[in-house]
Scaffold this motif. Sequence first.
Motif, short mmCIF file in Angstrom:
data_model
loop_
_atom_site.label_atom_id
_atom_site.label_comp_id
_atom_site.label_asym_id
_atom_site.label_seq_id
_atom_site.Cartn_x
_atom_site.Cartn_y
_atom_site.Cartn_z
N GLN A 5 0.83 -1.19 0.00
CA GLN A 5 0.00 0.00 0.00
C GLN A 5 0.87 1.24 0.00
O GLN A 5 2.03 1.22 0.43
CB GLN A 5 -0.91 0.00 1.24
CG GLN A 5 -1.90 -1.17 1.26
CD GLN A 5 -2.77 -1.14 2.50
OE1 GLN A 5 -2.53 -0.37 3.42
NE2 GLN A 5 -3.80 -1.97 2.50
N ALA A 6 0.30 2.33 -0.49
CA ALA A 6 1.03 3.59 -0.50
C ALA A 6 1.35 4.03 0.93
O ALA A 6 0.54 3.85 1.83
CB ALA A 6 0.21 4.65 -1.21
N GLU A 7 2.54 4.58 1.13
CA GLU A 7 2.93 5.05 2.45
C GLU A 7 3.28 6.53 2.37
O GLU A 7 3.72 7.03 1.33
CB GLU A 7 4.16 4.27 2.93
CG GLU A 7 3.94 2.76 3.03
CD GLU A 7 5.23 2.04 3.41
OE1 GLU A 7 6.12 2.70 3.99
OE2 GLU A 7 5.35 0.85 3.12
N ALA A 8 3.12 7.20 3.50
CA ALA A 8 3.47 8.62 3.56
C ALA A 8 4.96 8.79 3.31
O ALA A 8 5.78 8.04 3.83
CB ALA A 8 3.10 9.18 4.93
N GLY A 9 5.33 9.77 2.50
CA GLY A 9 6.73 10.06 2.23
C GLY A 9 7.36 9.16 1.20
O GLY A 9 8.58 9.22 0.98
N VAL A 10 6.57 8.31 0.54
CA VAL A 10 7.10 7.41 -0.48
C VAL A 10 6.74 7.94 -1.86
O VAL A 10 5.59 8.28 -2.12
CB VAL A 10 6.55 5.98 -0.31
CG1 VAL A 10 7.01 5.09 -1.45
CG2 VAL A 10 6.98 5.41 1.04
N THR A 11 7.74 8.01 -2.73
CA THR A 11 7.53 8.46 -4.10
C THR A 11 7.61 7.26 -5.03
O THR A 11 8.60 6.53 -5.05
CB THR A 11 8.61 9.49 -4.51
OG1 THR A 11 8.54 10.61 -3.63
CG2 THR A 11 8.38 9.95 -5.94
N PHE A 12 6.54 7.05 -5.82
CA PHE A 12 6.51 5.89 -6.72
C PHE A 12 6.97 6.30 -8.11
O PHE A 12 6.59 7.35 -8.63
CB PHE A 12 5.10 5.31 -6.78
CG PHE A 12 4.69 4.64 -5.49
CD1 PHE A 12 5.09 3.34 -5.22
CD2 PHE A 12 3.93 5.32 -4.54
CE1 PHE A 12 4.74 2.72 -4.03
CE2 PHE A 12 3.57 4.70 -3.35
CZ PHE A 12 3.97 3.41 -3.09
N GLU A 13 7.83 5.46 -8.69
CA GLU A 13 8.38 5.72 -10.01
C GLU A 13 8.33 4.44 -10.85
O GLU A 13 8.51 3.35 -10.33
CB GLU A 13 9.84 6.19 -9.91
CG GLU A 13 10.03 7.48 -9.12
CD GLU A 13 11.50 7.85 -8.99
OE1 GLU A 13 12.35 7.15 -9.61
OE2 GLU A 13 11.81 8.81 -8.26
N ALA A 60 14.31 1.65 -1.62
CA ALA A 60 13.16 1.00 -2.24
C ALA A 60 13.42 -0.50 -2.25
O ALA A 60 14.54 -0.96 -1.98
CB ALA A 60 12.94 1.51 -3.66
N ARG A 61 12.37 -1.26 -2.60
CA ARG A 61 12.50 -2.71 -2.72
C ARG A 61 12.18 -3.14 -4.15
O ARG A 61 11.19 -2.71 -4.73
CB ARG A 61 11.58 -3.42 -1.73
CG ARG A 61 11.97 -3.17 -0.28
CD ARG A 61 11.34 -4.17 0.68
NE ARG A 61 11.81 -3.90 2.05
CZ ARG A 61 12.96 -4.32 2.55
NH1 ARG A 61 13.76 -5.07 1.80
NH2 ARG A 61 13.31 -4.03 3.79
N LEU A 62 13.04 -3.98 -4.68
CA LEU A 62 12.88 -4.54 -6.02
C LEU A 62 12.50 -6.01 -5.89
O LEU A 62 13.14 -6.76 -5.14
CB LEU A 62 14.19 -4.41 -6.80
CG LEU A 62 14.20 -4.98 -8.22
CD1 LEU A 62 13.67 -3.94 -9.19
CD2 LEU A 62 15.61 -5.41 -8.62
N THR A 63 11.47 -6.44 -6.61
CA THR A 63 11.03 -7.83 -6.56
C THR A 63 11.60 -8.60 -7.75
O THR A 63 11.55 -8.13 -8.89
CB THR A 63 9.50 -7.91 -6.60
OG1 THR A 63 8.98 -7.19 -5.47
CG2 THR A 63 9.03 -9.35 -6.52
N VAL A 64 12.16 -9.78 -7.48
CA VAL A 64 12.73 -10.63 -8.52
C VAL A 64 12.29 -12.07 -8.26
O VAL A 64 11.92 -12.43 -7.15
CB VAL A 64 14.28 -10.55 -8.54
CG1 VAL A 64 14.75 -9.16 -8.94
CG2 VAL A 64 14.86 -10.93 -7.18
#
Length: 508
Positions: A5-13, A60-64
């Motif tokens: 879920q979206a979190e405060a202070g997080v920028t999605f790119e 950030a976290r990257l999923t692989v």
Amino acid sequence: MFGGQAEAGVTFERPGPAGTVPAGLERFYGQQLGWGACDTYATSDSDRKIFASSPDLKCARLTVPMDYSKPDGKTTTLGLLRRKATDSGQRVGTLFVNPGGPGASGVDAAASLASAVAGNDLGKRFDLVGFDPRGIGSSEPAVHCLTDAERDKQRADDIEDTSAAGVAKEAAQFRDYASKCAQRSGSDLLANIGTRDVAKDLDVMRSALGDKKVTYLGYSYGTFLGTTYAEQFPANVRALVLDGAVDPNQSPADEQVAQSAGFQKAFDQFATWCAQRQDCALGRDASKAVQAYHDLVIPLIKNPVDTGDGRKLTFGDATTATVQALYTQQLWETLNSGLVQLKRGLGTTLMTMADLYDGRDTDGKYSNEQDAFTAIQCVDNPQSKDQAAELDAERRSTEAAPFLDNGQPLPTSSPGDSCSYWPVPSTSQPHLPKVSGLPPTLVISTTNDPATPYQAGVNLAGALGGFLLTYQSTQHTAFLQGSDCVDHVGVNYLVNLKLPAADPRCSS
């Protein structure tokens, strides 16, 4: 984005996918990343301090895929840290960095390098990105083999007994360690933690961050990761700086012997430096330094000394501390102080350095670097079943590094190591890389590097058809560590893809 879920202070790119995307992996190569504060990525006291004082660092976290042959199966997440380029108008792309180990945190390494790149074109024109490879640091799930208490007990139970009973005890310890790694980490992670898979993760990262090609800086084992990436994805390489090279064609036994010789050379340099001091713990005659060192540390086998925190400094801890100090001349003063202190029957300083090497915080908590190191080594190399070869490697290593000799007779049988009992097969083996279509690369090798001897860099540069920068000094790795000459060549190459007409040389 893979859930959450979206979190405060997080920028999605979502700048990707970029460049070549393998079929079936589109959702990974084009995934959205959420960049926010790094505090939850900290795995050590030093991390927490750096992150708290550097709000420009974002994570950030990257999923692989856990297993690239099953992209629809289990996944794992990698921790990433980024310092953005300060001149966005002149931005070249992303500079990916790996600090080696294997098992070291790239998140921590990038945070530590942020100040080093801030004043040059790397910081202006590249996003600096460090990553914790699968199973390491802030990545999830993480390799976990021993509890903190078990790790302390293993260090305290220092086995220097080469009798049949001692060898059997050590073999049982290795077997137990491998079993606990399997139980606590899971066979899926252990089977897919090797460099083969981390190179694939790096390509996912490249695309997800919007880079058509990789610009990469690898230190020590990170040179092997860079070489493996070049083998798998040669068309995706923009530039590679490989500093402190691992010889990819060298067997583990030969690597052990070469590294032992490298540390002996560094010890001799330390002894020469120390002998010029009135307070040298090893005396004023450098030619007698090995014996003086043995006189201090071999008694610890039977009589470990107090460290002031309820623990005892063993022979193993003392030699670990010495090896840690030989990585850089900046620790020689501390090593001498620790040996002077040992003369007085106290092991506090040496234990602190051994803790640094083993990843133990002041609160008694360990990073998983040593567990990850073993897990990766065990799948990157075929398991040895040749006792005669193992005993020969131990003999050659002792001859190459007499300062590390524990004074015991050589065993008549080998206990192997943890990899001898590893629960999953290896996924690669040492070999000479064969890469076609690779752009010019820069290999940096230091003449008296204790951990990755100079010749390994010569061999790697030759195998890749790359340029070799020779740095005349006694330390492990060189780029962005204070040498203007080394940094000038490296920065110019990474930014402008320009290399000198002939292999350059620098001196400290």
